[in-house]
Design an enzyme around this catalytic site. Structure first.
Site, mmCIF file in Angstrom:
data_model
loop_
_atom_site.group_PDB
_atom_site.id
_atom_site.type_symbol
_atom_site.label_atom_id
_atom_site.label_comp_id
_atom_site.label_asym_id
_atom_site.label_seq_id
_atom_site.Cartn_x
_atom_site.Cartn_y
_atom_site.Cartn_z
ATOM 1 N N ASN A 211 -6.016 50.218 38.184
ATOM 2 C CA ASN A 211 -4.611 50.496 38.530
ATOM 3 C C ASN A 211 -4.187 51.822 37.901
ATOM 4 O OD1 ASN A 211 -3.461 49.982 35.793
ATOM 5 N ND2 ASN A 211 -4.348 47.962 36.206
ATOM 6 N N ALA A 275 -0.819 46.656 28.049
ATOM 7 C CA ALA A 275 -1.908 46.973 28.986
ATOM 8 C C ALA A 275 -1.608 46.411 30.371
ATOM 9 C CB ALA A 275 -3.225 46.405 28.473
ATOM 10 N N ASP A 279 -5.309 41.218 37.150
ATOM 11 C CA ASP A 279 -5.154 39.762 37.216
ATOM 12 C C ASP A 279 -6.417 39.092 37.764
ATOM 13 O OD1 ASP A 279 -2.573 39.480 36.195
ATOM 14 O OD2 ASP A 279 -1.701 40.196 38.077
ATOM 15 N N LYS A 289 -25.899 49.114 43.945
ATOM 16 C CA LYS A 289 -24.823 49.724 44.730
ATOM 17 C C LYS A 289 -24.815 49.114 46.135
ATOM 18 C CE LYS A 289 -23.175 54.094 46.435
ATOM 19 N NZ LYS A 289 -23.577 55.370 46.950
ATOM 20 N N ASP A 305 -5.558 35.265 31.107
ATOM 21 C CA ASP A 305 -4.335 35.966 30.705
ATOM 22 C C ASP A 305 -4.356 36.095 29.178
ATOM 23 O OD1 ASP A 305 -1.535 36.468 29.931
ATOM 24 O OD2 ASP A 305 -1.205 36.299 32.085
ATOM 25 N N ILE A 306 -4.565 37.320 28.719
ATOM 26 C CA ILE A 306 -4.748 37.567 27.276
ATOM 27 C C ILE A 306 -3.460 37.253 26.508
ATOM 28 C CG2 ILE A 306 -5.490 39.275 25.554
ATOM 29 C CD1 ILE A 306 -6.720 40.867 27.940
ATOM 30 N N PHE A 324 4.883 42.863 28.256
ATOM 31 C CA PHE A 324 5.526 43.795 29.186
ATOM 32 C C PHE A 324 5.572 43.137 30.558
ATOM 33 C CE2 PHE A 324 6.469 48.192 27.885
ATOM 34 C CZ PHE A 324 6.170 48.101 26.533
ATOM 35 N N LYS A 338 8.548 35.535 33.230
ATOM 36 C CA LYS A 338 7.378 35.863 32.396
ATOM 37 C C LYS A 338 7.638 35.529 30.922
ATOM 38 C CE LYS A 338 5.080 39.081 35.401
ATOM 39 N NZ LYS A 338 5.043 40.406 35.976
HETATM 40 O O1 PMT Z 1 0.121 53.009 30.856
HETATM 41 P P1 PMT Z 1 1.310 53.803 31.365
HETATM 42 O O2 PMT Z 1 0.945 54.764 32.480
HETATM 43 O O3 PMT Z 1 2.053 54.456 30.235
HETATM 44 O O4 PMT Z 1 2.340 52.796 32.041
HETATM 45 C C1 PMT Z 1 2.983 51.828 31.265
HETATM 46 C C2 PMT Z 1 2.994 50.443 31.951
HETATM 47 C C3 PMT Z 1 3.828 50.506 33.214
HETATM 48 C C4 PMT Z 1 1.541 50.019 32.298
HETATM 49 C C5 PMT Z 1 3.590 49.446 30.898
HETATM 50 O O5 PMT Z 1 4.877 49.860 30.550
HETATM 51 C C6 PMT Z 1 3.607 48.033 31.441
HETATM 52 O O6 PMT Z 1 4.508 47.616 32.138
HETATM 53 N N1 PMT Z 1 2.562 47.234 31.090
HETATM 54 C C7 PMT Z 1 2.353 45.885 31.624
HETATM 55 C C8 PMT Z 1 1.701 45.978 32.972
HETATM 56 C C9 PMT Z 1 1.374 44.642 33.567
HETATM 57 O O7 PMT Z 1 0.236 44.370 33.781
HETATM 58 O O8 PMT Z 1 2.403 43.855 33.731
HETATM 59 P P2 PMT Z 1 2.281 42.330 34.351
HETATM 60 O O9 PMT Z 1 3.673 42.035 34.713
HETATM 61 O O10 PMT Z 1 1.249 42.271 35.401
HETATM 62 O O11 PMT Z 1 1.788 41.478 33.127
HETATM 63 C C10 PMT Z 1 2.685 40.829 32.239
HETATM 64 C C11 PMT Z 1 2.139 40.836 30.825
HETATM 65 O O12 PMT Z 1 0.947 40.044 30.759
HETATM 66 C C12 PMT Z 1 1.778 42.193 30.303
HETATM 67 O O13 PMT Z 1 2.175 42.238 28.936
HETATM 68 C C13 PMT Z 1 0.266 42.237 30.417
HETATM 69 O O14 PMT Z 1 -0.329 43.083 29.411
HETATM 70 C C14 PMT Z 1 -0.107 40.780 30.183
HETATM 71 N N2 PMT Z 1 -1.355 40.357 30.836
HETATM 72 C C15 PMT Z 1 -1.431 40.322 32.199
HETATM 73 C C16 PMT Z 1 -2.596 39.870 32.811
HETATM 74 C C17 PMT Z 1 -3.667 39.452 31.993
HETATM 75 N N3 PMT Z 1 -4.808 39.020 32.533
HETATM 76 N N4 PMT Z 1 -3.568 39.503 30.662
HETATM 77 C C18 PMT Z 1 -2.436 39.928 30.074
HETATM 78 O O15 PMT Z 1 -2.358 40.004 28.841
#
Ligand code: PMT
Length: 401
Positions: A211, A275, A279, A289, A305-306, A324, A338
């Site tokens: 992404n 991060a 997903d 390949k 989901d970490i 985030f 969330k």
């Molecule tokens: O990296 P930049 O270019 O500076 O951009 C910043 C950002 C937009 C990436 C950052 O501000 C941000 O929003 N990060 C979270 C991105 C995200 O994956 O959001 P989500 O809504 O999909 O996930 C929700 C939360 O679960 C996040 O804290 C994510 O880190 C966490 N997660 C999600 C999936 C997973 N398998 N494990 C996780 O820990």
């Protein structure tokens, strides 16, 4: 913490009639055993002597940028790394202008530009100079870059005028720096973990799903935490960013590697998940390949989901878990879902549908949603990611101290 034995302060004294106040400030810090090194600019020497500074500070005084003796003992980069905090007192309108343009023409400006530490600026100048439009613009720029200001205050000036521009008193400067160092001291015992950047989920040895995350937001958060003294670990997906030496960097590529690294680094006191973790991962990565073909179906399966794993951990849940939320619509609804579903203490939501913020931009606008709080949400309006990070860390500091 009255005793500052382990704390190192780099004083930079610029040319101004108030330079004598820096000597008194240095004396106050020495009384509490802080270790002091000082840079005196060429103009400062018209108001105070390096010998007076050396006697009072009982530490080395630097004057020139390219002095063989100084450079062989401690070069300008090492000097900026040596300090726990840098105090520029007094700072003149001229040096403020130089710093706002990132100038590095002498030892003082070079050390400041090379620094990764908190820098306090203590202005002293005539009221008209302080109120000048160009000074105001420069101050705004410096605040954006993360410099902190002490004063100036309103009062009678050496030039006979009255107004704002007078240098703060030594005890006020001392108290402000002392508070910063006390917090730093407390924070050194607090472990913080930050995840940042994208993850790569491989389809075959050369292709992957990823992404647009650049890692900037997470790296800035780690930097702000480390500057305040937190023992900081940054687990990062692939980015092109550099990290300060005092942050423990663990580089990973896939979500699975990020999960393993996170697990290995528990327990921590604070965890911030910025991060953009994929997903889904590819169900079965091809060993070779994949050849060109008419149609290709890739089967995906859910990644762990970490954030949820950590926030629901029985024995090692951090005291503060911050997630985030990257959203393109229904920010409020999705962020609150969330917050609850992932059992976070705070969710920091950003709108990633706009080009001027969010993914791969230097700017962001976020809303913090708090669990169990009167003020359920708080918006931090569009600004540099470094400023957003400072404001997030301000709130972490008030929560943890
Ligand atoms: O990296 P930049 O270019 O500076 O951009 C910043 C950002 C937009 C990436 C950052 O501000 C941000 O929003 N990060 C979270 C991105 C995200 O994956 O959001 P989500 O809504 O999909 O996930 C929700 C939360 O679960 C996040 O804290 C994510 O880190 C966490 N997660 C999600 C999936 C997973 N398998 N494990 C996780 O820990």
């Amino acid at each position: 913490m009255k005793d500052l034995s382990n704390k190192k302060i780099l004083f930079i004294i610029c040319g101004g009639i108030s330079a004598y106040k820096s000597l008194e400030t240095i004396r106050l810090f020495r009384k509490n055993n802080a270790e002091i090194k000082t840079i005196v600019t060429q103009n400062a020497k018209k108001f105070i002597t390096p010998l007076t500074v050396a006697s009072l500070s009982q530490g080395k005084v630097y004057e020139d940028l390219f002095n063989i003796e100084n450079e062989s003992e401690m070069d300008h980069i090492a000097l900026s790394r040596w300090a726990d905090v840098i105090v520029v007192a007094p700072i003149t309108a001229n040096t403020i202008t130089k710093l706002s343009h990132g100038s590095s023409e002498d030892l003082a400006s070079t050390v400041i530009l090379a620094s990764n530490k908190q820098i306090f600026l203590v202005p002293a100048m005539n009221v008209r100079m302080w109120e000048h439009q160009s000074t105001k613009i420069n101050l705004k720029t410096l605040k954006k870059y993360g410099y902190k200001f002490i004063g100036p205050v309103i009062g009678d000036m050496a030039c006979g005028e009255y107004g704002e521009g007078k240098m703060s008193e030594p005890l006020d400067i001392y108290n402000e720096i002392f508070n910063f160092l006390s917090n730093q001291f407390k924070n050194e015992k607090i472990k913080a973990l930050v995840t940042a950047g994208p993850t790569n989920e491989y389809i075959d040895p050369v292709r992957f799903i990823t992404n647009k995350s650049s890692g900037k937001q997470g790296y800035e958060i780690a930097k702000s935490l480390s500057k305040r003294g937190f023992d900081t670990t940054l687990i990062s997906g692939p980015t092109s960013l550099n990290v300060d030496k005092n942050i423990k960097l663990i580089e990973v590529e896939t979500a699975e590697e990020m999960f393993n690294a996170t697990q290995k680094n528990l327990p921590v006191d604070i965890a911030i998940f910025s991060a953009a973790v994929a997903d889904f991962k590819v169900n079965k990565k091809n060993d070779n390949k994949i050849k060109k073909q008419e149609n290709l179906t890739i089967s995906l399966e859910k990644n762990i989901d970490i954030l949820s794993y950590v926030s629901n951990h029985n024995s090692m849940r951090p005291k503060l878990v911050i997630g985030f939320a990257a959203e393109t619509n229904n920010l409020d609804f999705n962020a609150i879902s969330k917050l609850n579903d992932k059992n976070c203490d705070w969710i920091i939501a950003n709108d990633v549908s706009k080009k001027d913020r969010g993914f791969n931009s230097d700017f962001n606008e976020v809303t913090i949603y708090y669990k169990n709080s009167q003020d359920k949400k708080e918006k931090l309006f569009l600004k540099r990611k470094s400023e957003i990070s400072e404001e997030i860390v301000d709130r972490i500091v008030s929560k943890t101290n």
